[in-house]
Design a protein around this motif. Sequence first.
Motif, PDB file in Angstrom:
ATOM      1  N   VAL A 187       9.444   1.154 -45.576  1.00  0.00           N
ATOM      2  CA  VAL A 187       8.627  -0.208 -47.037  1.00  0.00           C
ATOM      3  C   VAL A 187       9.859   1.360 -48.364  1.00  0.00           C
ATOM      4  CG1 VAL A 187       6.850   0.174 -49.368  1.00  0.00           C
ATOM      5  CG2 VAL A 187       6.635  -0.843 -47.214  1.00  0.00           C
ATOM      6  N   GLU A 188       9.942   2.480 -46.995  1.00  0.00           N
ATOM      7  CA  GLU A 188      10.259   3.822 -47.636  1.00  0.00           C
ATOM      8  C   GLU A 188      12.018   4.067 -48.066  1.00  0.00           C
ATOM      9  OE1 GLU A 188       8.330   7.846 -47.704  1.00  0.00           O
ATOM     10  OE2 GLU A 188       7.089   7.333 -46.835  1.00  0.00           O
ATOM     11  N   GLN A 189      12.206   3.460 -46.602  1.00  0.00           N
ATOM     12  CA  GLN A 189      13.874   2.913 -46.566  1.00  0.00           C
ATOM     13  C   GLN A 189      14.776   1.904 -46.974  1.00  0.00           C
ATOM     14  OE1 GLN A 189      13.451   3.617 -42.061  1.00  0.00           O
ATOM     15  NE2 GLN A 189      12.803   5.757 -41.901  1.00  0.00           N
ATOM     16  N   PHE A 190      14.065   0.912 -46.936  1.00  0.00           N
ATOM     17  CA  PHE A 190      14.382  -0.100 -46.870  1.00  0.00           C
ATOM     18  C   PHE A 190      14.389  -0.747 -48.366  1.00  0.00           C
ATOM     19  CE2 PHE A 190      14.339  -5.041 -46.644  1.00  0.00           C
ATOM     20  CZ  PHE A 190      15.195  -5.684 -46.117  1.00  0.00           C
ATOM     21  N   VAL A 191      13.612  -0.063 -49.624  1.00  0.00           N
ATOM     22  CA  VAL A 191      12.984  -0.322 -50.720  1.00  0.00           C
ATOM     23  C   VAL A 191      12.532  -2.184 -50.569  1.00  0.00           C
ATOM     24  CG1 VAL A 191      12.669   0.054 -52.813  1.00  0.00           C
ATOM     25  CG2 VAL A 191      13.483   1.115 -51.118  1.00  0.00           C
ATOM     26  N   PRO A 192      11.409  -2.603 -50.027  1.00  0.00           N
ATOM     27  CA  PRO A 192      12.174  -4.743 -49.977  1.00  0.00           C
ATOM     28  C   PRO A 192      11.502  -4.838 -51.831  1.00  0.00           C
ATOM     29  CG  PRO A 192       9.887  -4.015 -48.934  1.00  0.00           C
ATOM     30  CD  PRO A 192      11.017  -2.445 -48.901  1.00  0.00           C
ATOM     31  N   ASP A 193      11.732  -6.163 -51.794  1.00  0.00           N
ATOM     32  CA  ASP A 193      11.749  -7.181 -53.328  1.00  0.00           C
ATOM     33  C   ASP A 193      10.191  -7.737 -53.066  1.00  0.00           C
ATOM     34  OD1 ASP A 193      13.977  -6.517 -55.228  1.00  0.00           O
ATOM     35  OD2 ASP A 193      14.498  -7.549 -53.320  1.00  0.00           O
ATOM     36  N   VAL A 194       9.707  -7.395 -51.553  1.00  0.00           N
ATOM     37  CA  VAL A 194       8.500  -8.682 -50.890  1.00  0.00           C
ATOM     38  C   VAL A 194       7.807  -8.424 -49.844  1.00  0.00           C
ATOM     39  CG1 VAL A 194       9.456 -11.017 -50.673  1.00  0.00           C
ATOM     40  CG2 VAL A 194       7.382 -10.840 -51.559  1.00  0.00           C
ATOM     41  N   LEU A 195       6.856  -7.896 -49.809  1.00  0.00           N
ATOM     42  CA  LEU A 195       6.668  -7.650 -48.041  1.00  0.00           C
ATOM     43  C   LEU A 195       5.386  -9.169 -48.287  1.00  0.00           C
ATOM     44  CD1 LEU A 195       5.040  -4.348 -47.275  1.00  0.00           C
ATOM     45  CD2 LEU A 195       4.299  -6.457 -46.374  1.00  0.00           C
ATOM     46  N   LEU A 196       5.387  -9.600 -46.926  1.00  0.00           N
ATOM     47  CA  LEU A 196       5.368  -9.901 -45.507  1.00  0.00           C
ATOM     48  C   LEU A 196       4.679  -9.606 -44.470  1.00  0.00           C
ATOM     49  CD1 LEU A 196       6.832 -12.986 -44.578  1.00  0.00           C
ATOM     50  CD2 LEU A 196       5.833 -12.986 -46.754  1.00  0.00           C
ATOM     51  N   LEU A 197       2.688  -9.286 -44.947  1.00  0.00           N
ATOM     52  CA  LEU A 197       1.877  -8.464 -44.131  1.00  0.00           C
ATOM     53  C   LEU A 197       1.337  -9.071 -43.179  1.00  0.00           C
ATOM     54  CD1 LEU A 197       0.577  -5.659 -43.029  1.00  0.00           C
ATOM     55  CD2 LEU A 197      -0.533  -6.114 -45.096  1.00  0.00           C
ATOM     56  N   ASP A 198       0.685  -9.851 -41.920  1.00  0.00           N
ATOM     57  CA  ASP A 198      -0.155  -9.444 -40.904  1.00  0.00           C
ATOM     58  C   ASP A 198      -1.624  -8.930 -40.975  1.00  0.00           C
ATOM     59  OD1 ASP A 198      -1.601 -11.334 -39.786  1.00  0.00           O
ATOM     60  OD2 ASP A 198      -0.519 -10.606 -37.822  1.00  0.00           O
ATOM     61  N   LEU A 199      -2.674  -8.856 -40.812  1.00  0.00           N
ATOM     62  CA  LEU A 199      -3.770  -8.259 -41.164  1.00  0.00           C
ATOM     63  C   LEU A 199      -3.967  -8.360 -40.211  1.00  0.00           C
ATOM     64  CD1 LEU A 199      -6.237  -9.895 -43.221  1.00  0.00           C
ATOM     65  CD2 LEU A 199      -4.839  -8.702 -43.665  1.00  0.00           C
ATOM     66  N   MET A 200      -3.838  -8.754 -38.454  1.00  0.00           N
ATOM     67  CA  MET A 200      -4.276  -7.657 -37.156  1.00  0.00           C
ATOM     68  C   MET A 200      -2.438  -7.256 -36.271  1.00  0.00           C
ATOM     69  SD  MET A 200      -6.524 -10.728 -35.538  1.00  0.00           S
ATOM     70  CE  MET A 200      -5.552 -12.242 -36.225  1.00  0.00           C
ATOM     71  N   LEU A 201      -2.910  -6.261 -36.454  1.00  0.00           N
ATOM     72  CA  LEU A 201      -1.560  -5.023 -36.204  1.00  0.00           C
ATOM     73  C   LEU A 201      -2.547  -4.336 -34.983  1.00  0.00           C
ATOM     74  CD1 LEU A 201       0.581  -4.153 -39.394  1.00  0.00           C
ATOM     75  CD2 LEU A 201       0.523  -6.158 -37.947  1.00  0.00           C
ATOM     76  N   PRO A 202      -1.252  -3.682 -33.791  1.00  0.00           N
ATOM     77  CA  PRO A 202      -1.767  -3.052 -32.867  1.00  0.00           C
ATOM     78  C   PRO A 202      -2.118  -1.459 -33.542  1.00  0.00           C
ATOM     79  CG  PRO A 202       0.674  -3.261 -33.342  1.00  0.00           C
ATOM     80  CD  PRO A 202       0.347  -4.204 -34.483  1.00  0.00           C
ATOM     81  N   ASP A 203      -1.856  -1.127 -34.646  1.00  0.00           N
ATOM     82  CA  ASP A 203      -1.766   0.032 -34.457  1.00  0.00           C
ATOM     83  C   ASP A 203      -2.625   0.376 -35.929  1.00  0.00           C
ATOM     84  OD1 ASP A 203       0.506  -0.668 -36.186  1.00  0.00           O
ATOM     85  OD2 ASP A 203       1.572   1.502 -35.830  1.00  0.00           O
ATOM     86  N   TRP A 204      -2.362  -0.166 -36.809  1.00  0.00           N
ATOM     87  CA  TRP A 204      -2.927  -0.421 -38.730  1.00  0.00           C
ATOM     88  C   TRP A 204      -4.463  -1.763 -38.435  1.00  0.00           C
ATOM     89  CZ3 TRP A 204      -3.054   3.162 -42.574  1.00  0.00           C
ATOM     90  CH2 TRP A 204      -2.767   3.935 -42.632  1.00  0.00           C
ATOM     91  N   ASP A 205      -5.792  -1.420 -38.810  1.00  0.00           N
ATOM     92  CA  ASP A 205      -5.714  -2.311 -39.818  1.00  0.00           C
ATOM     93  C   ASP A 205      -5.448  -2.970 -41.234  1.00  0.00           C
ATOM     94  OD1 ASP A 205      -9.023  -4.755 -40.520  1.00  0.00           O
ATOM     95  OD2 ASP A 205      -8.105  -3.186 -42.420  1.00  0.00           O
ATOM     96  N   GLY A 206      -4.796  -4.446 -40.865  1.00  0.00           N
ATOM     97  CA  GLY A 206      -4.292  -4.670 -42.142  1.00  0.00           C
ATOM     98  C   GLY A 206      -4.629  -4.556 -43.835  1.00  0.00           C
ATOM     99  N   ILE A 207      -6.245  -4.872 -43.922  1.00  0.00           N
ATOM    100  CA  ILE A 207      -6.525  -4.587 -44.990  1.00  0.00           C
ATOM    101  C   ILE A 207      -6.482  -2.833 -45.166  1.00  0.00           C
ATOM    102  CG2 ILE A 207      -8.616  -4.498 -47.066  1.00  0.00           C
ATOM    103  CD1 ILE A 207      -7.337  -7.012 -46.000  1.00  0.00           C
TER     104      ILE A 207
END
Length: 240
Positions: free
Chosen positions: A41-61
Amino acid sequence: MYKLLVIEDDVMMSDMLSMYMSGEGYEIKQAENGEKGLQLVEQFVPDVLLLDLMLPDWDGIELCARIRENSSVPIMIVSTKSEVSERVQALRAGADDYLCKPFSMHELSARVEALIRRSRIMQASAAESIQPEGGIAAQKEIKLDAERRLLLVRGAFVETTFSEFEIMKLFLSHPGKVFSREDLINAIRGYDSFVTDRAIDVHIVNLRRKVEKNPKEPHHIRTVWGVGYKYAPEDVPAPQ
């Protein structure tokens, strides 16, 4: 070329999303976990982000809320979770759209295009609105900063989600006008994207926390019972 970041731990799903959207002309970066996603998010600076809620290290919310603390990038949740409670939590955390798996790639592409298009339109419109001669600039307490997609509230910058910014732009452009929830849905999503009356209410609650001196007794963002909401500028007396 617009930049799209996919944060998804399912390799097949991530590759499928990336291949399809790359074919639509997007520059793609993929992250298989939340930590890498935060870095991109910092390095690439996207115009839009697709985010899954179930990740191995973070709760998506929680990750959505973390990203929203430092970025106003439009965030679309893509998840197998279809419960209304999950959608509401995601919106409260700063998401701008929510798409349940399985979904049509054509619909996904259309929604991404809509998020980016409205983001660019709002930035251009807000740039005009903050000129000294503009009507919105006349509002003393609240102004829009198009470049950073922030609100200036009583001299302090306040970050908003994509949808919150668009709602405030609409309010500030038409002070005193009453907008139904359907009006606000159409303004921030278009006619063919998923959003509910409840989602609008959540955005309004969040905006009141950000712009009102006393969110429990709002002066600016007022409820018009049985209809919707309106924005009252500084020179309009507070409701009794």
